[in-house]
Design an enzyme around this catalytic site. Structure first.
Site, PDB file in Angstrom:
ATOM      1  N   SER A 210      48.010 -13.644 -51.293  1.00  0.00           N
ATOM      2  CA  SER A 210      48.944 -14.427 -52.103  1.00  0.00           C
ATOM      3  C   SER A 210      49.877 -13.467 -52.830  1.00  0.00           C
ATOM      4  O   SER A 210      49.506 -12.318 -53.110  1.00  0.00           O
ATOM      5  CB  SER A 210      48.185 -15.266 -53.133  1.00  0.00           C
ATOM      6  OG  SER A 210      49.079 -15.907 -54.027  1.00  0.00           O
TER       7      SER A 210
ATOM      8  N   TYR B  38      42.274 -16.856 -60.721  1.00  0.00           N
ATOM      9  CA  TYR B  38      42.624 -16.943 -59.297  1.00  0.00           C
ATOM     10  C   TYR B  38      43.420 -15.720 -58.863  1.00  0.00           C
ATOM     11  O   TYR B  38      43.195 -15.169 -57.781  1.00  0.00           O
ATOM     12  CB  TYR B  38      43.441 -18.217 -59.050  1.00  0.00           C
ATOM     13  CG  TYR B  38      44.049 -18.308 -57.674  1.00  0.00           C
ATOM     14  CD1 TYR B  38      43.275 -18.706 -56.586  1.00  0.00           C
ATOM     15  CD2 TYR B  38      45.401 -18.000 -57.459  1.00  0.00           C
ATOM     16  CE1 TYR B  38      43.833 -18.797 -55.316  1.00  0.00           C
ATOM     17  CE2 TYR B  38      45.955 -18.091 -56.192  1.00  0.00           C
ATOM     18  CZ  TYR B  38      45.174 -18.485 -55.130  1.00  0.00           C
ATOM     19  OH  TYR B  38      45.728 -18.569 -53.868  1.00  0.00           O
TER      20      TYR B  38
END
Length: 228
Positions: A137, A149
């Site tokens: 990501s 996250y």
């Protein structure tokens, strides 16, 4: 024919990649956590395409379930060419308000799950000189305030590079695909600039279609207009 194993393969980037792979004539084995969702996804394929996609319900953070699914894939197809550690999710809340049990589940899925898939698939991939892919990501390149996250995706970025270095000289290629904002169930609030899961899947297929002597170690892909 390339045989592909995808975790988190029943929705989002995993499902889009599976559809592209099947359309390209490849065999696919997917895992997911929901039996109804898995079955609905498999049943969305018809005829000859349905004969080339199978899957199992797997908790990505479970070694026993991951190993069993990989062995089932090998028994069905006879070999494995691509393993795609795609399973992952984001727990709600920040470092003050988040649920520690959800944090544990997220870490087990996003980080440990990728490591377990490496261990389960590496013998087969070494034999076929195959490819190991990670879904990273842009959050693995930038810190977001109070966001655990993002730490899991930094871990995935590091894990991918660690595996790449370990596999130098083996013929196994390693790539981490780091998307920006993608229209998946991950979001509580939709950002203005977003891609579709299909956009990322096309990038994955491009990586897999490179000549054997080319190793695309990392790809960062964003929607036009995304700031970070």
């Amino acid at each position: 024919m390339k045989n592909i194993f995808i975790t988190g393969g029943t929705s989002g980037i995993g499902a889009a990649t599976a559809r592209h792979a099947i359309a390209a004539g490849r065999n696919v084995f997917v895992t997911g956590r929901s039996e109804p969702r898995l079955q609905a996804f498999l049943d969305s394929f018809q005829g000859e395409q349905r004969s080339r996609i199978f899957g199992e319900v797997v908790d990505a953070g479970s070694w026993e379930q991951t190993e069993s699914a990989v062995q089932a894939c090998l028994q069905r197809w006879g070999r494995l060419d691509v393993a795609f550690a795609n399973a992952g999710f984001s727990a709600r809340g920040d470092l003050a308000s988040g649920d520690p049990e959800k944090w544990r589940e997220m870490l087990m899925t996003n980080v440990l799950g990728a490591a377990l898939l490496i261990k389960a698939t590496l013998p087969a991939l070494t034999t076929t000189r195959g490819y190991f892919l990670f879904t990273g990501s842009t959050a693995g390149r930038k810190v977001y305030p109070g966001n655990l996250y993002t730490a899991t995706k930094w871990a995935v970025t590091g894990l991918a590079e660690s595996l790449r270095q370990q596999m130098v000289g083996s013929g196994v290629r390693v790539s981490v695909i780091s998307p920006g904002h993608v229209d998946t169930p991950l979001w509580a609030e939709r950002p203005d600039a977003m891609m579709e899961a299909d956009d990322v899947a096309r990038a994955v297929m491009w990586i897999l279609d490179q000549p054997d002597h080319v190793d695309v170690s990392e790809m960062i892909i964003r929607a036009l207009g995304q700031e970070f």
